[in-house]
Design a protein around this motif. Structure first.
Motif, PDB file in Angstrom:
ATOM      1  N   SER A   1      -4.984  10.289  -0.626  1.00 10.18           N
ATOM      2  CA  SER A   1      -5.108   8.886  -0.487  1.00 10.18           C
ATOM      3  C   SER A   1      -4.274   7.387  -0.312  1.00 10.18           C
ATOM      4  CB  SER A   1      -5.272   9.438  -2.311  1.00 10.18           C
ATOM      5  OG  SER A   1      -5.226   7.917  -3.073  1.00 10.18           O
ATOM      6  N   LEU A   2      -5.441   6.633  -0.340  1.00  8.22           N
ATOM      7  CA  LEU A   2      -4.517   5.526  -0.077  1.00  8.22           C
ATOM      8  C   LEU A   2      -5.164   4.621  -1.122  1.00  8.22           C
ATOM      9  CD1 LEU A   2      -6.003   4.890   3.394  1.00  8.22           C
ATOM     10  CD2 LEU A   2      -3.983   5.214   2.602  1.00  8.22           C
ATOM     11  N   MET A   3      -3.563   3.943  -1.456  1.00 11.05           N
ATOM     12  CA  MET A   3      -3.536   3.161  -2.671  1.00 11.05           C
ATOM     13  C   MET A   3      -2.923   2.372  -3.092  1.00 11.05           C
ATOM     14  SD  MET A   3      -2.165   5.736  -5.732  1.00 11.05           S
ATOM     15  CE  MET A   3      -2.595   7.352  -4.557  1.00 11.05           C
ATOM     16  N   SER A   4      -2.724   0.907  -4.067  1.00 15.12           N
ATOM     17  CA  SER A   4      -2.015  -0.056  -4.169  1.00 15.12           C
ATOM     18  C   SER A   4      -0.330   0.721  -4.273  1.00 15.12           C
ATOM     19  CB  SER A   4      -2.293  -1.071  -4.794  1.00 15.12           C
ATOM     20  OG  SER A   4      -2.016  -0.395  -6.526  1.00 15.12           O
TER      21      SER A   4
ATOM     22  N   ALA B   1      -6.710  15.128  -7.560  1.00 17.93           N
ATOM     23  CA  ALA B   1      -7.734  13.930  -6.929  1.00 17.93           C
ATOM     24  C   ALA B   1      -8.935  14.624  -7.562  1.00 17.93           C
ATOM     25  CB  ALA B   1      -7.441  14.856  -5.500  1.00 17.93           C
TER      26      ALA B   1
ATOM     27  N   ALA C   1       0.283   1.224  -8.285  1.00 17.67           N
ATOM     28  CA  ALA C   1      -0.509   2.380  -8.566  1.00 17.67           C
ATOM     29  C   ALA C   1       0.372   3.838  -8.168  1.00 17.67           C
ATOM     30  CB  ALA C   1      -1.953   2.402  -7.589  1.00 17.67           C
ATOM     31  N   ALA C   2       0.707   3.806  -6.911  1.00 19.97           N
ATOM     32  CA  ALA C   2       1.967   4.518  -7.259  1.00 19.97           C
ATOM     33  C   ALA C   2       2.782   5.172  -7.652  1.00 19.97           C
ATOM     34  CB  ALA C   2       2.221   4.769  -5.502  1.00 19.97           C
TER      35      ALA C   2
ATOM     36  N   MET D   1       0.539  -1.173   0.029  1.00 18.81           N
ATOM     37  CA  MET D   1       0.003   0.406   0.052  1.00 18.81           C
ATOM     38  C   MET D   1       0.750   1.389   0.333  1.00 18.81           C
ATOM     39  SD  MET D   1      -3.226  -0.828  -0.322  1.00 18.81           S
ATOM     40  CE  MET D   1      -4.113   0.109   0.165  1.00 18.81           C
TER      41      MET D   1
ATOM     42  N   GLN E   1       0.430   6.111   1.026  1.00 18.26           N
ATOM     43  CA  GLN E   1      -0.640   6.639   1.085  1.00 18.26           C
ATOM     44  C   GLN E   1       0.229   8.364   0.814  1.00 18.26           C
ATOM     45  OE1 GLN E   1      -0.923   7.382   5.228  1.00 18.26           O
ATOM     46  NE2 GLN E   1      -1.502   9.549   5.230  1.00 18.26           N
TER      47      GLN E   1
END
Length: 135
Positions: free
Chosen positions: A98-101, A118, A104-105, A84, A86
């Protein structure tokens, strides 16, 4: 009719007090006085002017989207831990998290100092107002 002191108006819009005073000088906003003689600007005028400052979603990127809540900003933090990530974005006075994999980041090549948008699509948005002072 809602009125705001110059400092309150500036804080609401995310600009300096001097910017609000310049808007008054050039006629964008009217300056009034409240019952105690303090300089205030009309809330409706401020809202109208603020809408002219917003970024049209069609002007951001080369995509079409049904989401209307778009915040262009600067990435201020990317914390990748395991699977994950942040990510924090500062859009004017607003901090968006935003929290994402982690994948993805990395795919988005997010790094501190990069530009980001965003996009928020929500069926529930909660609005709050201040309580009226007790008489």
């Amino acid at each position: 009719m809602t009125h705001f002191r110059i400092s309150e108006a500036a804080e609401l819009v995310g600009v300096s007090d001097d910017t609000v005073r310049r808007w008054v000088q050039i006629g964008v906003l009217s300056l009034n006085h409240d019952a105690s003689g303090v300089q205030v600007v009309d809330g409706a005028e401020l809202a109208t002017h603020t809408k002219t400052m917003s970024v049209d979603p069609a002007d951001v990127g080369h995509v079409r989207s049904s989401a209307r809540n778009r915040f262009v900003g600067l990435v201020t933090k990317v914390d990748i831990d395991g699977l994950m990530a942040q990510v924090e974005l500062q859009s004017g006075p607003h901090r968006i998290v935003s929290l994402m994999s982690a994948e993805a980041a990395r795919d988005l090549r997010l790094e501190v100092g990069s530009k980001g948008v965003a996009v928020i699509k929500a069926t529930m948005v909660i609005l709050e107002t201040e309580k009226e002072p007790s008489a």
